[in-house]
Enzyme design. Structure first.
Site, PDB file in Angstrom:
ATOM      1  N   TYR A 132       5.078  11.053  -4.579  1.00 36.17           N
ATOM      2  CA  TYR A 132       4.642  10.539  -5.890  1.00 36.17           C
ATOM      3  C   TYR A 132       3.245   9.927  -5.905  1.00 36.17           C
ATOM      4  CZ  TYR A 132       6.709   6.275  -3.850  1.00 36.17           C
ATOM      5  OH  TYR A 132       7.041   5.237  -3.023  1.00 36.17           O
ATOM      6  N   LYS A 133       2.558   9.921  -4.764  1.00 35.76           N
ATOM      7  CA  LYS A 133       1.196   9.364  -4.754  1.00 35.76           C
ATOM      8  C   LYS A 133       0.204  10.499  -5.017  1.00 35.76           C
ATOM      9  CE  LYS A 133       2.712   5.400  -2.177  1.00 35.76           C
ATOM     10  NZ  LYS A 133       3.149   4.899  -0.880  1.00 35.76           N
TER      11      LYS A 133
ATOM     12  N   ARG B  74      -6.783  -3.172  -5.778  1.00 31.59           N
ATOM     13  CA  ARG B  74      -6.988  -1.827  -5.206  1.00 31.59           C
ATOM     14  C   ARG B  74      -7.483  -0.860  -6.281  1.00 31.59           C
ATOM     15  NH1 ARG B  74      -1.783   0.253  -2.011  1.00 31.59           N
ATOM     16  NH2 ARG B  74      -1.009   0.267  -4.151  1.00 31.59           N
TER      17      ARG B  74
ATOM     18  N   PHE C  49       2.985  -0.806   6.322  1.00 31.28           N
ATOM     19  CA  PHE C  49       3.722  -0.859   5.061  1.00 31.28           C
ATOM     20  C   PHE C  49       5.119  -1.434   5.336  1.00 31.28           C
ATOM     21  CE2 PHE C  49       6.112   0.753   1.448  1.00 31.28           C
ATOM     22  CZ  PHE C  49       5.244   0.483   0.404  1.00 31.28           C
TER      23      PHE C  49
ATOM     24  N   ASP D 223       2.955   8.074   9.289  1.00 28.07           N
ATOM     25  CA  ASP D 223       3.272   7.958   7.868  1.00 28.07           C
ATOM     26  C   ASP D 223       2.017   8.379   7.089  1.00 28.07           C
ATOM     27  OD1 ASP D 223       3.702   7.116   5.241  1.00 28.07           O
ATOM     28  OD2 ASP D 223       4.874   5.363   5.846  1.00 28.07           O
TER      29      ASP D 223
END
Ligand code: PLP
Length: 410
Positions: free
Chosen positions: A221-222, A369, A124, A196
């Site tokens: 927030y995921k 996705r 990422f 991560d």
């Protein structure tokens, strides 16, 4: 395309009732919980109550009266069981980016004579960028960021590596690393590891303590559903805490913040990883959002996540859609909770799906996705998404000009 099979899977789903804990907009199928989790009903009430009573009426006294001051620790301890961490090792603070900076600096300090942050190409971006920033600040004698393709990580582990920094589930293709194996490989060469967990926490079991992990960061927030820009979390194993310093030595991480002393003395334990005043509105939202995991085992989440992604993958492959390439591993042990499909017209296909109420996202250059959040996505969501995709590809609906307009956020 037949959908009975998906309906049957929903009828037999032991987690089906959890969907009711979430607000999900009518007429849309939300497959982007890996980017922004859905809103749990209770969060609305908590935030409204907090604004009206705790902020509106009780004002400054709320730091004590409603224990705002302990929120970073309380939320950290709520996240801990989801990632296999015993108490005292997780704290909620800042963003992943900021927490990476704090932990990478700690890792370099804990590894005298070693200066390399080793990561994976295609990690990422923020993980690589923060490593780059820290290397720039420390200078080439003390820090260098190196990244190699995923399959070369073991070879690249040498006596210069201070810390191996990897993301558990890859945001692009949904593939998943083996935390236990790579942690062992890093330790064998004398390096620390930093994982991560942005695409893992809340979707699958993670065993940080059992795998002897040194450090980890993760996203609020995921799959944890804490709301847009929710604070992140960080983990530092107890064995490192008393030796470790972190460079963002703000007052909230001081041993006695309300003595207002002239010089810094790190708080004992994980509290020293706090920097400034926590954003209470966001942290309280995450605090309440985490209650949806009460009574749910991470093993059950994983089982459902695997069956959901498998049902979707099987359906897509069965349709044999021209131009569509499955990027996500078909082996369930090697994938996370989202499925990535590549197509030369990926961007327009994503827009056409969104217009049909199937909310997905696009990742450059050509990836669509499909995120499956095991607490609120249904099997029928997977079936309907595949049906819509099939229609868009077969009719070449994606060719319409209106699907090519790009916004700032994809
Ligand atoms: C979403 C995500 C982040 C987000 O970082 P922030 O600093 O919290 O914006 C970081 N790493 C990975 C792997 C992610 O998927």
């Amino acid at each position: 395309m037949k959908l009975d099979h998906f309906q049957q899977l929903d009828e037999n789903d032991p987690l089906a009732a959890h969907r009711q804990l979430f607000y999900l907009p009518e007429g849309r199928i939300y497959l982007d919980g890996n980017s922004l989790g859905a809103l749990p009903h209770d969060v609305r009430q908590r935030v409204e109550g907090l604004v009206r009573q705790e902020w509106g009426q009780d004002l400054i006294s709320s730091w004590n009266q409603h224990d705002w001051i302990a929120l970073p620790r309380r939320v950290g301890e709520k996240i801990a069981p989801l990632i296999g961490a015993a108490p005292g090792q997780v704290i909620c603070a800042d963003s992943i980016s900021v927490n990476l900076f704090k932990l990478l600096a700690t890792a370099l300090e804990l590894s005298p004579g070693r200066r390399v942050i080793l990561s994976e190409s295609g990690n990422f971006p923020t993980d690589l960028y923060v490593g780059e920033g820290l290397a720039g600040l420390m200078g080439p004698e003390r820090c260098e960021l190196r990244h190699v393709p995923g399959e070369s990580i073991s070879e690249a582990l040498d006596g210069d590596v201070a810390v191996l920094m990897l993301t558990h589930v890859n945001f692009r293709d949904g593939s998943m690393h083996d935390i236990r194996e790579l942690t062992r490989a890093a330790h064998e060469c004398g390096a620390l590891v930093l994982w991560d967990l942005a695409h893992s926490a809340g979707a699958m079991p993670v065993e940080l303590d059992a795998c002897d992990v040194d450090m980890a960061v993760g996203c609020g927030y995921k799959y944890l559903n804490g709301g847009p820009g929710a604070p992140a979390f960080l983990y530092l194993a107890s064995r490192h805490q008393e030796q470790a310093a972190q460079p963002l030595s703000g007052w909230m991480g001081h041993q006695r913040p309300f003595e207002f002393e002239n010089s810094y003395e790190a708080a004992s334990g994980i509290d020293r990883y706090l920097s400034g005043t926590p954003g209470i509105l966001g942290m309280a939202a995450l605090d309440t959002a985490l209650d949806v995991f009460e009574g749910v085992s991470t093993r059950d989440l994983r089982r459902k996540s695997i069956t959901l992604t498998q049902a979707f993958i099987d359906a897509v492959l069965e349709q044999d859609l021209p131009g569509i390439q499955l990027l996500t591993p078909q082996n369930p042990d090697r994938r996370g909770s989202h499925v990535s499909l590549a197509h030369p017209h990926g961007f327009s296909i994503a827009q056409a799906l969104i217009e049909r109420g199937i909310i997905v996202d696009f990742r450059a250059p050509d990836i669509v996705r499909f995120g499956f959040a095991p607490l609120y996505n249904r099997f029928i969501d997977a079936g309907l998404a595949c049906q819509a995709l099939s229609e868009i590809i077969h009719t070449k609906a994606y060719r319409d000009d209106r699907y090519s307009k790009r916004s700032r956020v994809t």
